[in-house]
Design a protein around this motif. Sequence first.
Motif, PDB file in Angstrom:
ATOM      1  N   ASN A 135      10.494   8.418   1.950  1.00 52.42           N
ATOM      2  CA  ASN A 135      11.547   8.154   3.075  1.00 52.42           C
ATOM      3  C   ASN A 135      12.753   7.446   2.662  1.00 52.42           C
ATOM      4  N   PHE A 136      13.138   7.136   1.503  1.00 48.67           N
ATOM      5  CA  PHE A 136      14.204   6.524   1.020  1.00 48.67           C
ATOM      6  C   PHE A 136      15.089   7.456   0.284  1.00 48.67           C
ATOM      7  N   CYS A 137      14.886   7.184  -1.025  1.00 48.35           N
ATOM      8  CA  CYS A 137      15.893   7.977  -1.956  1.00 48.35           C
ATOM      9  C   CYS A 137      15.610   9.755  -1.975  1.00 48.35           C
ATOM     10  N   CYS A 138      14.493  10.002  -1.699  1.00 46.15           N
ATOM     11  CA  CYS A 138      14.144  11.463  -1.511  1.00 46.15           C
ATOM     12  C   CYS A 138      14.715  12.024  -0.281  1.00 46.15           C
ATOM     13  N   ALA A 168       2.231   4.234   5.383  1.00 49.05           N
ATOM     14  CA  ALA A 168       2.819   5.150   4.371  1.00 49.05           C
ATOM     15  C   ALA A 168       2.753   6.619   4.933  1.00 49.05           C
ATOM     16  N   ASP A 169       1.648   6.918   5.214  1.00 46.23           N
ATOM     17  CA  ASP A 169       1.176   8.352   5.922  1.00 46.23           C
ATOM     18  C   ASP A 169       1.865   8.744   6.998  1.00 46.23           C
ATOM     19  N   GLU A 170       2.332   7.817   7.968  1.00 41.06           N
ATOM     20  CA  GLU A 170       3.280   7.836   9.187  1.00 41.06           C
ATOM     21  C   GLU A 170       4.671   8.268   8.788  1.00 41.06           C
ATOM     22  N   LEU A 171       5.158   7.280   7.834  1.00 40.48           N
ATOM     23  CA  LEU A 171       6.504   7.668   7.236  1.00 40.48           C
ATOM     24  C   LEU A 171       6.627   8.900   6.626  1.00 40.48           C
ATOM     25  N   TYR A 172       5.598   9.311   5.825  1.00 39.43           N
ATOM     26  CA  TYR A 172       5.682  10.482   5.246  1.00 39.43           C
ATOM     27  C   TYR A 172       5.658  11.762   6.249  1.00 39.43           C
ATOM     28  N   ARG A 173       4.764  11.550   7.123  1.00 41.95           N
ATOM     29  CA  ARG A 173       4.775  12.759   8.359  1.00 41.95           C
ATOM     30  C   ARG A 173       6.380  12.683   8.969  1.00 41.95           C
ATOM     31  N   VAL A 174       6.880  11.655   9.247  1.00 39.61           N
ATOM     32  CA  VAL A 174       8.041  11.773   9.989  1.00 39.61           C
ATOM     33  C   VAL A 174       9.254  12.036   8.962  1.00 39.61           C
ATOM     34  N   THR A 175       9.326  11.906   7.848  1.00 37.92           N
ATOM     35  CA  THR A 175      10.072  12.328   6.958  1.00 37.92           C
ATOM     36  C   THR A 175      10.406  13.990   6.840  1.00 37.92           C
ATOM     37  N   ALA A 176       9.047  14.321   6.794  1.00 40.80           N
ATOM     38  CA  ALA A 176       8.807  15.950   6.704  1.00 40.80           C
ATOM     39  C   ALA A 176       9.404  16.455   8.083  1.00 40.80           C
ATOM     40  N   PRO A 233       0.629  -1.156   0.033  1.00 41.92           N
ATOM     41  CA  PRO A 233       0.024   0.027  -0.239  1.00 41.92           C
ATOM     42  C   PRO A 233       0.831   1.211   0.003  1.00 41.92           C
ATOM     43  N   ARG A 234       0.478   2.261  -0.785  1.00 41.35           N
ATOM     44  CA  ARG A 234       1.141   3.438  -0.831  1.00 41.35           C
ATOM     45  C   ARG A 234       0.279   4.730  -0.328  1.00 41.35           C
ATOM     46  N   ASN A 235       0.734   5.812  -0.416  1.00 36.39           N
ATOM     47  CA  ASN A 235       0.098   6.901   0.128  1.00 36.39           C
ATOM     48  C   ASN A 235       0.058   7.990  -1.128  1.00 36.39           C
ATOM     49  N   ASN A 236      -0.655   9.168  -1.000  1.00 34.65           N
ATOM     50  CA  ASN A 236      -0.549  10.160  -1.835  1.00 34.65           C
ATOM     51  C   ASN A 236      -0.805   9.912  -3.057  1.00 34.65           C
ATOM     52  N   PRO A 237      -1.867   9.466  -3.448  1.00 37.07           N
ATOM     53  CA  PRO A 237      -2.240   9.224  -4.739  1.00 37.07           C
ATOM     54  C   PRO A 237      -2.148  10.640  -5.936  1.00 37.07           C
ATOM     55  N   ALA A 289       4.845  15.740  -3.551  1.00 32.89           N
ATOM     56  CA  ALA A 289       5.209  15.433  -5.082  1.00 32.89           C
ATOM     57  C   ALA A 289       6.247  14.147  -4.599  1.00 32.89           C
ATOM     58  N   THR A 290       5.879  13.582  -3.487  1.00 28.62           N
ATOM     59  CA  THR A 290       6.382  12.379  -2.983  1.00 28.62           C
ATOM     60  C   THR A 290       5.445  11.385  -2.673  1.00 28.62           C
ATOM     61  N   PHE A 291       5.926  10.057  -2.718  1.00 27.88           N
ATOM     62  CA  PHE A 291       5.110   9.113  -1.942  1.00 27.88           C
ATOM     63  C   PHE A 291       5.899   7.943  -1.544  1.00 27.88           C
ATOM     64  N   THR A 292       5.303   7.197  -0.560  1.00 24.93           N
ATOM     65  CA  THR A 292       5.994   5.753  -0.170  1.00 24.93           C
ATOM     66  C   THR A 292       4.887   4.950   0.311  1.00 24.93           C
ATOM     67  N   PHE A 293       5.407   3.917   0.668  1.00 28.76           N
ATOM     68  CA  PHE A 293       4.734   2.645   0.873  1.00 28.76           C
ATOM     69  C   PHE A 293       4.997   2.266   2.417  1.00 28.76           C
ATOM     70  N   ASP A 294       3.823   1.356   3.063  1.00 29.58           N
ATOM     71  CA  ASP A 294       3.662   0.693   4.130  1.00 29.58           C
ATOM     72  C   ASP A 294       4.970   0.054   4.469  1.00 29.58           C
ATOM     73  N   LEU A 295       5.522   0.001   5.719  1.00 24.61           N
ATOM     74  CA  LEU A 295       6.803  -0.908   5.884  1.00 24.61           C
ATOM     75  C   LEU A 295       6.491  -1.687   6.977  1.00 24.61           C
ATOM     76  N   PRO A 296       7.230  -2.790   7.280  1.00 25.06           N
ATOM     77  CA  PRO A 296       7.048  -3.467   8.517  1.00 25.06           C
ATOM     78  C   PRO A 296       7.891  -2.825   9.668  1.00 25.06           C
ATOM     79  N   GLY A 297       7.326  -2.556  10.728  1.00 19.52           N
ATOM     80  CA  GLY A 297       8.234  -2.141  12.052  1.00 19.52           C
ATOM     81  C   GLY A 297       9.047  -3.227  12.447  1.00 19.52           C
ATOM     82  N   VAL A 298      10.000  -2.841  13.268  1.00 19.03           N
ATOM     83  CA  VAL A 298      11.007  -3.899  13.815  1.00 19.03           C
ATOM     84  C   VAL A 298      10.209  -4.441  15.111  1.00 19.03           C
ATOM     85  N   ASP A 299       8.989  -3.962  15.451  1.00 18.41           N
ATOM     86  CA  ASP A 299       8.178  -4.743  16.523  1.00 18.41           C
ATOM     87  C   ASP A 299       7.039  -5.592  16.001  1.00 18.41           C
TER      88      ASP A 299
END
Length: 184
Positions: free
Chosen positions: A116-119, A155-163, A22-26, A139-149
């Motif tokens: 949250n990766f290359c950008c 993707a929306d959480e990763l997007y916010r944290v990157t910002a 799943p991705r965010n920001n269509p 003008a970016t998007f990302t995908f859900d990731l498994p957490g270490v837990d």
Amino acid sequence: MTETALILIDVQRGFDEPVWGPRNNPGAEANMKALLDAWQERRLPVVLVHHDSTGPKSPLRPGQPGNDFKPELDGARPDLVFGKKVNSAFIGDVDLDAWLRKRGITSFVLAGIQTNFCCETTARMGGNLGYDVTFALDATFTFDLPGVDGDVVTADELYRVTAANLANQFATVKSTKEILAGLS
């Protein structure tokens, strides 16, 4: 006054494959296109970077359709196009830092895939190298990731944290609308 370059990272068809999840920001691709059109209309420098994966099953491998740019970049007239095999565009087939400095470019707007990766990595390195970096978050998007837990980090959480990461040290985070308004 120096020109501001637009750097579009990994806007490739392979990111449309379901393998990513799943991705965010269509609306990201439409914003990438709006930035590209504005830069080209003003004849400002445009850099296109593509990820050339070495993974044998990766849709981003050279020679695979997924390595091609997305249709939003059709008609692009970039000043520079090159590949990379790692997250940062500053570590690629071309010395991006030298290319920018040779042209007196001290600022750039960054957009593309994945937030949250290359950008983010390219923005961080750009900030560390002394560039005035503007991160076009929408003008970016990302995908859900498994957490270490074991829980999913959306993707929306990763997007916010990157910002938040970038805005507090490495870049100015803006919307496409804000960036385009600043060009007028």
